[in-house]
Design a protein around this motif. Structure first.
Motif, PDB file in Angstrom:
ATOM      1  N   UNK A 104     -10.670 -16.131   5.936  1.00 21.30           N
ATOM      2  CA  UNK A 104     -10.648 -14.762   6.470  1.00 21.30           C
ATOM      3  C   UNK A 104     -11.465 -13.843   5.556  1.00 21.30           C
ATOM      4  N   UNK A 105     -12.335 -13.050   6.144  1.00 24.34           N
ATOM      5  CA  UNK A 105     -13.212 -12.165   5.380  1.00 24.34           C
ATOM      6  C   UNK A 105     -12.408 -11.017   4.772  1.00 24.34           C
ATOM      7  N   UNK A 106     -12.434 -10.917   3.432  1.00 23.09           N
ATOM      8  CA  UNK A 106     -11.675  -9.879   2.747  1.00 23.09           C
ATOM      9  C   UNK A 106     -12.169  -8.477   3.100  1.00 23.09           C
ATOM     10  N   UNK A 107     -13.459  -8.375   3.446  1.00 26.07           N
ATOM     11  CA  UNK A 107     -14.036  -7.061   3.749  1.00 26.07           C
ATOM     12  C   UNK A 107     -13.800  -6.648   5.202  1.00 26.07           C
ATOM     13  N   UNK A 108     -13.198  -7.547   5.992  1.00 29.54           N
ATOM     14  CA  UNK A 108     -12.976  -7.235   7.407  1.00 29.54           C
ATOM     15  C   UNK A 108     -12.100  -5.996   7.557  1.00 29.54           C
ATOM     16  N   UNK A 109     -12.563  -5.052   8.353  1.00 28.67           N
ATOM     17  CA  UNK A 109     -11.800  -3.829   8.612  1.00 28.67           C
ATOM     18  C   UNK A 109     -10.630  -4.148   9.527  1.00 28.67           C
ATOM     19  N   UNK A 110      -9.468  -3.636   9.216  1.00 31.63           N
ATOM     20  CA  UNK A 110      -8.270  -3.903  10.005  1.00 31.63           C
ATOM     21  C   UNK A 110      -7.823  -2.634  10.722  1.00 31.63           C
ATOM     22  N   UNK A 111      -6.894  -2.803  11.679  1.00 33.54           N
ATOM     23  CA  UNK A 111      -6.280  -1.617  12.289  1.00 33.54           C
ATOM     24  C   UNK A 111      -5.406  -0.981  11.211  1.00 33.54           C
ATOM     25  N   UNK A 112      -5.593   0.291  10.967  1.00 31.61           N
ATOM     26  CA  UNK A 112      -4.945   0.940   9.827  1.00 31.61           C
ATOM     27  C   UNK A 112      -3.578   1.494  10.201  1.00 31.61           C
ATOM     28  N   UNK A 113      -2.624   1.281   9.333  1.00 40.35           N
ATOM     29  CA  UNK A 113      -1.267   1.753   9.563  1.00 40.35           C
ATOM     30  C   UNK A 113      -1.194   3.273   9.566  1.00 40.35           C
ATOM     31  N   UNK A 114      -2.147   3.936   8.900  1.00 37.13           N
ATOM     32  CA  UNK A 114      -2.119   5.401   8.881  1.00 37.13           C
ATOM     33  C   UNK A 114      -2.632   6.021  10.180  1.00 37.13           C
ATOM     34  N   UNK A 115      -3.174   5.225  11.085  1.00 36.14           N
ATOM     35  CA  UNK A 115      -3.520   5.737  12.413  1.00 36.14           C
ATOM     36  C   UNK A 115      -2.242   5.902  13.230  1.00 36.14           C
ATOM     37  N   UNK A 116      -2.088   7.020  13.910  1.00 40.14           N
ATOM     38  CA  UNK A 116      -0.852   7.299  14.618  1.00 40.14           C
ATOM     39  C   UNK A 116      -0.443   6.197  15.592  1.00 40.14           C
ATOM     40  N   UNK A 117      -1.402   5.645  16.340  1.00 40.60           N
ATOM     41  CA  UNK A 117      -1.054   4.632  17.339  1.00 40.60           C
ATOM     42  C   UNK A 117      -0.498   3.369  16.696  1.00 40.60           C
ATOM     43  N   UNK A 118      -0.933   3.052  15.484  1.00 39.76           N
ATOM     44  CA  UNK A 118      -0.451   1.868  14.785  1.00 39.76           C
ATOM     45  C   UNK A 118       0.851   2.183  14.044  1.00 39.76           C
ATOM     46  N   UNK A 119       0.890   3.332  13.383  1.00 35.03           N
ATOM     47  CA  UNK A 119       2.092   3.749  12.653  1.00 35.03           C
ATOM     48  C   UNK A 119       3.309   3.766  13.586  1.00 35.03           C
ATOM     49  N   UNK A 120       3.094   4.283  14.782  1.00 39.07           N
ATOM     50  CA  UNK A 120       4.206   4.407  15.723  1.00 39.07           C
ATOM     51  C   UNK A 120       4.640   3.043  16.261  1.00 39.07           C
ATOM     52  N   UNK A 121       3.714   2.111  16.393  1.00 36.22           N
ATOM     53  CA  UNK A 121       4.073   0.760  16.839  1.00 36.22           C
ATOM     54  C   UNK A 121       4.997   0.077  15.835  1.00 36.22           C
ATOM     55  N   UNK A 122       4.802   0.385  14.562  1.00 29.59           N
ATOM     56  CA  UNK A 122       5.595  -0.260  13.513  1.00 29.59           C
ATOM     57  C   UNK A 122       6.883   0.505  13.244  1.00 29.59           C
ATOM     58  N   UNK A 123       6.755   1.820  12.918  1.00 30.20           N
ATOM     59  CA  UNK A 123       7.915   2.591  12.486  1.00 30.20           C
ATOM     60  C   UNK A 123       8.618   3.327  13.620  1.00 30.20           C
ATOM     61  N   UNK A 124       8.067   3.272  14.820  1.00 31.76           N
ATOM     62  CA  UNK A 124       8.704   3.920  15.960  1.00 31.76           C
ATOM     63  C   UNK A 124       9.332   2.930  16.919  1.00 31.76           C
ATOM     64  N   UNK A 125       9.466   1.667  16.507  1.00 36.32           N
ATOM     65  CA  UNK A 125      10.007   0.619  17.364  1.00 36.32           C
ATOM     66  C   UNK A 125      11.375   0.201  16.827  1.00 36.32           C
TER      67      UNK A 125
END
Length: 276
Positions: A1-22
């Protein structure tokens, strides 16, 4: 797996809510709140999550903050994830705190029934002139430092000030995870954390990252946030270039006029500037 690969960021609202709003992720949410507020996990026996739904309009809204309200064993906990800088954040947070605190008192209730209300602001910019990434505000007497009440608490966590571990490793593991932008960042946290729920969240983020639909949502939201910051900055710079040296209200009126000329709707201008 490429270490430099950009990931979906937890600080984005749509991702944050999927994790901490579930509600399915209550173990993760309990660990997160416990480590962020430095309270024993055993003291958190129940959590009720409000405003969990992601409405269809959510992805088109022109704002850069996420508001998540939780009832944690009788405490009201409000978590905001703020990506773009907002000028009046301190005042707005105080206003939100007061609304949350007062709205819990029903007609006929006694004041002693008001709940401890805690606002947590996780922000992707600097707001205070200090090196510490965590600022905890209370109401206290100015000379004796006697706390008036434990029902008031506002926390700010400034992601831009994270670096080497400084203060509280458990707290910083979570904040570094929220701040992670690449697979390399996730790997570094995974190798160094002792928190099972952080490990679980990393696994969840990788699964979300592998979902093409989620990646598109995250890309779309990130682009909107960049556009929002760029539009606001451009309009303000144009106003400054014209020699506008006025109060904030007058300056925002000028900025709003500039944005109208650029084709922004009244609703978009209101979202960006407030009630200008």
């Amino acid at each position: 797996m490429d270490k430099a690969e950009k990931i979906v960021m937890l600080k984005l609202d749509v991702i944050f809510k999927r994790v901490f709003g579930d509600e399915k992720n209550k173990d993760i949410i309990v660990a997160f709140i416990s480590d962020l507020l430095e309270i024993p996990r055993s003291s958190i026996r129940s959590i009720y999550i409000n405003n969990v739904e992601l409405t269809p309009e959510f992805f088109d809204q022109k704002f850069s903050r996420l508001d998540l309200k939780l009832d944690v064993d009788g405490r009201i906990v409000n978590i905001e994830m703020q990506v773009n800088k907002e000028e009046d954040l301190k005042e707005r947070t105080l206003f939100y705190w007061s609304k949350l605190y007062s709205e819990e008192l029903k007609a006929g209730d006694e004041y002693e029934n008001l709940k401890q209300t805690i606002c947590i602001n996780i922000i992707n910019f600097e707001i205070f002139k200090c090196e510490d990434y965590h600022s905890h505000f209370k109401v206290m007497e100015s000379e004796r430092h006697e706390v008036l009440t434990d029902k008031f608490a506002i926390h700010f966590f400034e992601l831009k000030k994270l670096g080497n571990y400084k203060k509280n490793k458990r707290m910083e593991d979570w904040l570094n995870l929220i701040n992670a932008e690449t697979e390399g960042d996730l790997m570094a946290i995974q190798q160094n954390t002792s928190i099972p729920e952080v490990q679980q969240t990393i696994v969840m983020l990788r699964k979300l990252n592998a979902d093409e639909r989620v990646r598109q949502e995250a890309f779309y939201r990130e682009k909107r946030l960049h556009d929002e910051a760029s539009a606001l900055g451009s309009a303000r710079r144009e106003g400054e270039a014209k020699g506008i040296v006025k109060g904030r209200a007058e300056r925002d009126v000028e900025i709003a006029d500039t944005m109208r000329k650029k084709g922004y709707t009244e609703e978009q201008i209101k979202d960006l500037l407030g009630d200008a």
